[in-house]
Design an enzyme around this catalytic site. Structure first.
Site, PDB file in Angstrom:
ATOM      1  N   LYS A   1       0.804  -1.233   0.000  1.00 22.71           N
ATOM      2  CA  LYS A   1       0.000   0.000   0.000  1.00 22.71           C
ATOM      3  C   LYS A   1       0.834   1.280   0.000  1.00 22.71           C
ATOM      4  O   LYS A   1       0.356   2.349   0.382  1.00 22.71           O
ATOM      5  CB  LYS A   1      -1.020   0.051   1.167  1.00 22.71           C
ATOM      6  CG  LYS A   1      -1.830  -1.193   1.410  1.00 22.71           C
ATOM      7  CD  LYS A   1      -2.204  -1.989   0.204  1.00 22.71           C
ATOM      8  CE  LYS A   1      -3.160  -1.356  -0.742  1.00 22.71           C
ATOM      9  NZ  LYS A   1      -3.244  -2.165  -2.012  1.00 22.71           N
ATOM     10  N   SER A   2       2.086   1.148  -0.434  1.00 21.63           N
ATOM     11  CA  SER A   2       2.978   2.317  -0.452  1.00 21.63           C
ATOM     12  C   SER A   2       3.205   2.867  -1.853  1.00 21.63           C
ATOM     13  O   SER A   2       4.037   3.747  -2.036  1.00 21.63           O
ATOM     14  CB  SER A   2       4.331   1.933   0.156  1.00 21.63           C
ATOM     15  OG  SER A   2       4.169   1.527   1.477  1.00 21.63           O
ATOM     16  N   GLY A   3       2.515   2.304  -2.850  1.00 24.25           N
ATOM     17  CA  GLY A   3       2.708   2.792  -4.223  1.00 24.25           C
ATOM     18  C   GLY A   3       3.361   1.758  -5.133  1.00 24.25           C
ATOM     19  O   GLY A   3       3.892   2.101  -6.199  1.00 24.25           O
TER      20      GLY A   3
ATOM     21  N   HIS B   1       7.611  -7.825  -1.477  1.00 24.57           N
ATOM     22  CA  HIS B   1       7.190  -7.132  -0.254  1.00 24.57           C
ATOM     23  C   HIS B   1       7.982  -7.658   0.953  1.00 24.57           C
ATOM     24  O   HIS B   1       7.668  -7.314   2.090  1.00 24.57           O
ATOM     25  CB  HIS B   1       5.701  -7.359   0.012  1.00 24.57           C
ATOM     26  CG  HIS B   1       4.783  -6.545  -0.847  1.00 24.57           C
ATOM     27  ND1 HIS B   1       5.011  -5.225  -1.140  1.00 24.57           N
ATOM     28  CD2 HIS B   1       3.601  -6.858  -1.451  1.00 24.57           C
ATOM     29  CE1 HIS B   1       4.024  -4.771  -1.905  1.00 24.57           C
ATOM     30  NE2 HIS B   1       3.162  -5.737  -2.104  1.00 24.57           N
TER      31      HIS B   1
ATOM     32  N   ARG C   1      -7.549   2.991  -5.478  1.00 23.75           N
ATOM     33  CA  ARG C   1      -8.642   3.477  -4.623  1.00 23.75           C
ATOM     34  C   ARG C   1      -8.800   4.976  -4.856  1.00 23.75           C
ATOM     35  O   ARG C   1      -9.529   5.393  -5.732  1.00 23.75           O
ATOM     36  CB  ARG C   1      -8.359   3.125  -3.158  1.00 23.75           C
ATOM     37  CG  ARG C   1      -9.558   3.274  -2.235  1.00 23.75           C
ATOM     38  CD  ARG C   1      -9.198   2.929  -0.798  1.00 23.75           C
ATOM     39  NE  ARG C   1      -8.200   3.820  -0.257  1.00 23.75           N
ATOM     40  CZ  ARG C   1      -8.456   4.916   0.464  1.00 23.75           C
ATOM     41  NH1 ARG C   1      -9.702   5.225   0.754  1.00 23.75           N
ATOM     42  NH2 ARG C   1      -7.489   5.687   0.906  1.00 23.75           N
TER      43      ARG C   1
ATOM     44  N   TRP D   1       2.030   1.594  -8.815  1.00 25.00           N
ATOM     45  CA  TRP D   1       2.525   2.745  -9.594  1.00 25.00           C
ATOM     46  C   TRP D   1       3.984   2.517  -9.987  1.00 25.00           C
ATOM     47  O   TRP D   1       4.368   2.700 -11.151  1.00 25.00           O
ATOM     48  CB  TRP D   1       2.369   4.000  -8.732  1.00 25.00           C
ATOM     49  CG  TRP D   1       2.586   5.293  -9.439  1.00 25.00           C
ATOM     50  CD1 TRP D   1       2.579   5.510 -10.790  1.00 25.00           C
ATOM     51  CD2 TRP D   1       2.820   6.562  -8.817  1.00 25.00           C
ATOM     52  NE1 TRP D   1       2.802   6.849 -11.040  1.00 25.00           N
ATOM     53  CE2 TRP D   1       2.941   7.514  -9.850  1.00 25.00           C
ATOM     54  CE3 TRP D   1       2.919   6.993  -7.491  1.00 25.00           C
ATOM     55  CZ2 TRP D   1       3.185   8.859  -9.596  1.00 25.00           C
ATOM     56  CZ3 TRP D   1       3.143   8.333  -7.233  1.00 25.00           C
ATOM     57  CH2 TRP D   1       3.272   9.252  -8.269  1.00 25.00           C
TER      58      TRP D   1
ATOM     59  N   SER E   1      -5.011   3.124   3.653  1.00 29.55           N
ATOM     60  CA  SER E   1      -5.036   2.327   2.423  1.00 29.55           C
ATOM     61  C   SER E   1      -5.091   0.830   2.755  1.00 29.55           C
ATOM     62  O   SER E   1      -5.874   0.068   2.173  1.00 29.55           O
ATOM     63  CB  SER E   1      -3.786   2.662   1.593  1.00 29.55           C
ATOM     64  OG  SER E   1      -3.834   2.029   0.357  1.00 29.55           O
TER      65      SER E   1
ATOM     66  N   ARG F   1       5.929   5.379   1.834  1.00 31.51           N
ATOM     67  CA  ARG F   1       4.816   6.335   1.859  1.00 31.51           C
ATOM     68  C   ARG F   1       4.480   6.703   3.295  1.00 31.51           C
ATOM     69  O   ARG F   1       4.672   5.880   4.216  1.00 31.51           O
ATOM     70  CB  ARG F   1       3.595   5.662   1.196  1.00 31.51           C
ATOM     71  CG  ARG F   1       2.405   6.550   1.009  1.00 31.51           C
ATOM     72  CD  ARG F   1       1.231   5.784   0.398  1.00 31.51           C
ATOM     73  NE  ARG F   1       0.148   6.690   0.080  1.00 31.51           N
ATOM     74  CZ  ARG F   1      -1.066   6.306  -0.291  1.00 31.51           C
ATOM     75  NH1 ARG F   1      -1.339   5.011  -0.431  1.00 31.51           N
ATOM     76  NH2 ARG F   1      -2.003   7.191  -0.544  1.00 31.51           N
TER      77      ARG F   1
END
Ligand code: A3P
Length: 309
Positions: A58-60, A118, A275, A63, A148, A140
């Site tokens: 959930k830190s990007g 991860h 999201r 992307w 998130s 993040r």
């Protein structure tokens, strides 16, 4: 697999007891990924030119995977032909804990394909630690990661039900979360970078949003695919940024309707990786007490690092 059940475990009450984390090598993980982690630790052989994209969930990650894929394939595809238009970024870049066969195939073909993980730094397969690895680490703001993570976990485990944000928050701050504790994840990579600084690139999600151009340039240079002057003049960087933007990716059919790893019983809907992508969404969830608790934790855990979270 059976052995995993003997590890220390925690069943998340805010997820109605339907999700259990196991503690292995000081990190919490769920059974499915843990199995892949142990398999990778026993079997993965890194290649000298490998590049690893590492992150706390959930830190990007989505992307970063999209941007990296667009950078390394830009000679083959442009913004109108990129596989990213039809494929979830998670399928474009393999995941160490799940896609070992695919990674080995790309090693055999000597094709350059970054690998995502991860895992905490200390849990990486030995051959990564001892190889000439390059690591891109995206991190993040902890408060937005908590929000998130709460939404993602709730959606995949108990989609139609309520979940207590307070309980999720408390658990996260106790260090119990997928791949957590969150601070150990960041600190493991940060400590490793002190002795091999040239091997690490730290990217901050919020900085990338503020200044995508210079961060994408840094990323391309670091992974050995710098942009030429001609490419810069032809706006290739801007085209990659637009292709990989939240607005573009989240509106593609594949990311609105498909499923990630549909063959698995725990398949995740692609839309859940997209999201809001807003900085500061935590302000809609945190009480004053929560703000103070996280600020204190950040101070205690990251004070000496100079990392601004
Ligand atoms: P929010 O839940 O705050 O919206 P990860 O990819 O590591 O699972 O992180 C997911 C977070 O990144 C989600 O944050 C998601 O919306 C956001 N995200 C996904 N794609 C993005 C993109 N192309 N640009 C910026 N943020 C993105």
């Amino acid at each position: 697999m059976e052995k995993i059940k003997t590890y220390p475990q925690h069943t998340c009450s805010w997820l109605k007891g339907r999700f259990t984390l196991y503690k292995y090598q000081e990190a919490w993980n769920h059974e499915d990924w843990l199995d892949g982690e142990i398999f990778a630790q026993q079997n993965f052989i890194a290649h000298p030119n490998d590049v690893f994209l590492c992150s706390y969930p959930k830190s990007g990650t989505t992307w970063l995977k999209a941007l990296t894929f667009a950078i390394v394939t830009r000679e083959k595809f442009d913004e109108s032909t990129s596989p990213l238009l039809k494929t979830l970024p998670h399928r474009c870049i393999p995941f160490l804990e799940k896609d070992l066969v695919r990674i080995e195939e790309s090693h055999k073909n000597s094709s350059f394909l970054p690998v995502n993980t991860h895992l905490q730094y200390n849990s990486l397969p030995e051959s990564i630690i001892t190889s000439n690895y390059k690591i891109v680490y995206i991190y993040r703001n902890m408060k937005d990661v908590i929000v998130s993570y709460y939404h993602f976990m709730k959606e995949i485990v108990i989609p139609m039900e309520n979940a207590s944000f307070e309980e999720a928050f408390d658990e996260f701050c106790e260090g119990i979360s997928s791949c957590g504790p969150y601070w150990d994840h960041i600190l493991g990579y940060w400590k490793a970078s002190l002795s091999r600084p040239k091997r690490f690139l730290f990217l901050k999600y919020e900085d990338m949003k503020e200044d995508p151009t210079s961060n994408v340039k840094r990323l391309a240079e670091f992974i050995g695919r710098p942009f030429t002057i001609e490419e810069e003049k032809a706006n290739v960087i801007e085209k990659i940024i637009t292709l990989c933007s939240f607005e573009n990716l989240s509106n593609l059919d594949v990311n609105k309707s498909g499923k990630h790893r549909p063959e698995e019983c725990n398949a995740v809907e692609n839309r859940l990786f997209f999201r809001k992508a807003k900085d500061g969404d935590w302000k809609n969830y945190f009480t004053q007490e929560m703000i103070e608790k996280v600020d204190k934790l950040i101070d205690e855990k990251f004070g000496v690092t100079g990392l601004v979270l």
